[in-house]
Motif scaffolding. Sequence first.
Motif, short mmCIF file in Angstrom:
data_model
loop_
_atom_site.label_atom_id
_atom_site.label_comp_id
_atom_site.label_asym_id
_atom_site.label_seq_id
_atom_site.Cartn_x
_atom_site.Cartn_y
_atom_site.Cartn_z
N LEU A 22 -6.46 -2.26 2.97
CA LEU A 22 -5.67 -2.92 1.93
C LEU A 22 -6.38 -2.66 0.59
CD1 LEU A 22 -4.85 -6.50 3.28
CD2 LEU A 22 -3.29 -4.60 3.10
N PRO A 23 -5.70 -2.90 -0.53
CA PRO A 23 -6.39 -2.79 -1.82
C PRO A 23 -7.35 -3.95 -2.03
CG PRO A 23 -4.12 -3.50 -2.13
CD PRO A 23 -4.27 -3.18 -0.68
N TRP A 24 -8.36 -3.70 -2.82
CA TRP A 24 -9.35 -4.70 -3.25
C TRP A 24 -10.07 -5.39 -2.10
CZ3 TRP A 24 -4.97 -4.25 -6.51
CH2 TRP A 24 -5.28 -3.84 -7.80
N THR A 44 4.96 -8.10 3.89
CA THR A 44 5.14 -8.42 2.48
C THR A 44 5.14 -7.19 1.57
OG1 THR A 44 4.06 -10.54 2.83
CG2 THR A 44 4.20 -9.79 0.56
N CYS A 45 4.45 -6.15 1.98
CA CYS A 45 4.24 -4.99 1.10
C CYS A 45 5.56 -4.47 0.53
CB CYS A 45 3.53 -3.87 1.86
SG CYS A 45 3.31 -2.38 0.88
N GLU A 46 5.62 -4.38 -0.80
CA GLU A 46 6.91 -4.04 -1.43
C GLU A 46 7.30 -2.57 -1.21
OE1 GLU A 46 6.63 -4.99 -5.57
OE2 GLU A 46 5.50 -3.20 -6.06
N THR A 47 6.34 -1.71 -0.98
CA THR A 47 6.69 -0.31 -0.72
C THR A 47 6.58 0.02 0.78
OG1 THR A 47 4.42 0.25 -1.35
CG2 THR A 47 6.13 0.62 -2.99
N GLN A 48 6.25 -0.98 1.57
CA GLN A 48 6.22 -0.85 3.04
C GLN A 48 5.27 0.24 3.51
OE1 GLN A 48 10.43 -0.69 4.21
NE2 GLN A 48 10.37 -2.92 4.26
N ILE A 49 4.15 0.38 2.79
CA ILE A 49 3.18 1.41 3.17
C ILE A 49 2.14 0.91 4.17
CG2 ILE A 49 3.38 2.73 1.04
CD1 ILE A 49 0.75 1.37 0.11
N LEU A 50 2.16 -0.40 4.45
CA LEU A 50 1.19 -0.94 5.39
C LEU A 50 1.74 -0.85 6.81
CD1 LEU A 50 -0.04 -4.07 3.39
CD2 LEU A 50 -1.12 -1.83 3.59
N ILE A 51 0.93 -0.25 7.67
CA ILE A 51 1.31 -0.11 9.08
C ILE A 51 0.23 -0.74 9.95
CG2 ILE A 51 2.59 2.03 8.69
CD1 ILE A 51 0.06 3.45 9.95
N GLU A 66 3.81 5.03 -2.18
CA GLU A 66 2.60 4.74 -2.95
C GLU A 66 2.25 3.24 -2.91
OE1 GLU A 66 3.33 4.50 -7.40
OE2 GLU A 66 5.30 5.15 -6.70
N CYS A 67 1.03 2.93 -3.30
CA CYS A 67 0.65 1.55 -3.57
C CYS A 67 0.89 1.27 -5.04
CB CYS A 67 -0.82 1.31 -3.23
SG CYS A 67 -1.36 -0.38 -3.58
N THR A 68 1.65 0.23 -5.33
CA THR A 68 1.94 -0.13 -6.73
C THR A 68 0.89 -1.09 -7.28
OG1 THR A 68 3.29 -2.00 -6.03
CG2 THR A 68 4.42 0.12 -6.34
N PHE A 69 -0.07 -1.48 -6.42
CA PHE A 69 -1.12 -2.43 -6.79
C PHE A 69 -0.54 -3.77 -7.22
CE2 PHE A 69 -2.92 1.87 -7.86
CZ PHE A 69 -3.71 1.96 -6.73
N CYS A 70 0.56 -4.15 -6.59
CA CYS A 70 1.24 -5.42 -6.93
C CYS A 70 0.46 -6.64 -6.45
CB CYS A 70 2.64 -5.43 -6.32
SG CYS A 70 2.65 -5.51 -4.51
N GLN A 71 -0.44 -6.44 -5.49
CA GLN A 71 -1.29 -7.50 -4.93
C GLN A 71 -0.53 -8.54 -4.09
OE1 GLN A 71 -3.99 -9.19 -7.81
NE2 GLN A 71 -5.00 -7.24 -8.18
N LYS A 72 0.71 -8.25 -3.73
CA LYS A 72 1.45 -9.21 -2.90
C LYS A 72 0.80 -9.39 -1.53
CE LYS A 72 5.85 -8.74 -5.23
NZ LYS A 72 7.12 -8.01 -5.31
N CYS A 73 0.22 -8.31 -1.02
CA CYS A 73 -0.47 -8.40 0.28
C CYS A 73 -1.66 -9.36 0.19
CB CYS A 73 -0.94 -7.02 0.72
SG CYS A 73 -1.88 -6.11 -0.53
N ILE A 74 -2.34 -9.34 -0.94
CA ILE A 74 -3.51 -10.19 -1.13
C ILE A 74 -3.08 -11.65 -1.26
CG2 ILE A 74 -5.42 -10.69 -2.73
CD1 ILE A 74 -5.37 -7.64 -3.38
S1 SF4 Z 1 -0.73 -4.00 -3.47
FE1 SF4 Z 1 1.51 -4.15 -3.15
S2 SF4 Z 1 2.17 -2.03 -2.75
FE2 SF4 Z 1 -0.06 -2.08 -2.47
S3 SF4 Z 1 -0.39 -2.44 -0.26
FE3 SF4 Z 1 -0.40 -4.47 -1.29
S4 SF4 Z 1 1.73 -5.20 -1.17
FE4 SF4 Z 1 1.75 -2.98 -0.74
#
Ligand code: SF4
Length: 163
Positions: A22-24, A44-51, A66-74
């Motif tokens: 995951l990011p961060w 939750t991932c908005e671009t559905q890149i997490l598997i 791509e990861c948009t760095f939206c931080q929704k996963c966090i």
């Molecule tokens: S930061 Fe956003 S786009 Fe990137 S992995 Fe998390 S939810 Fe998905």
Amino acid sequence: MSSINQSRRRLFSRKKAQAIHLPWVDPNIEFTDLCTRCNKCIETCETQILIKGDGGFPEVDFSIDECTFCQKCIQVCAEPLFDLSTLQAWKAKAKILDTCMAHQGIWCQSCKDACDSRAISFSLAIGQAPLPNIDIEACTGCGACVSPCPSNAIRIQETESTS
Ligand code: SF4
Ligand code: SF4
Ligand code: SF4
């Protein structure tokens, strides 16, 4: 209990060197010790890149998007996995492999078109197709260049790694 954690650590340590979970993610924690595999980040991932990756732990798959760095996963994760004090989400950057079509003399700039950070440029040379160059400082490791590449020639990986 600690021996179970040790064996889990050994089991996933090799994969951990390659996979981006995951990011961060806090570099000082062992992701596979703390992640409960609840799947909330994946949902939750908005671009559905997490598997679901090795061992059922979440992993980024840039071949999807791509990861948009939206931080929704966090925001949705209940575990103390993250360190948000750094500007960049991870140290990984784009690396272009020799399978890039430009190395075969074919004109292609799909990766450059996908890069909002303008981190990809092409060097012109007489009599051959322009070759891509990555500006490592400008590259955020977002992975937007990965899925548009028709020859699957871009990896997002730690810059220290050379392969
Ligand atoms: S930061 Fe956003 S786009 Fe990137 S992995 Fe998390 S939810 Fe998905
Ligand atoms: S939301 Fe947190 S605990 Fe749940 S799978 Fe994702 S990283 Fe692991
Ligand atoms: S990973 Fe993102 S910022 Fe880096 S070269 Fe690819 S599209 Fe550009």
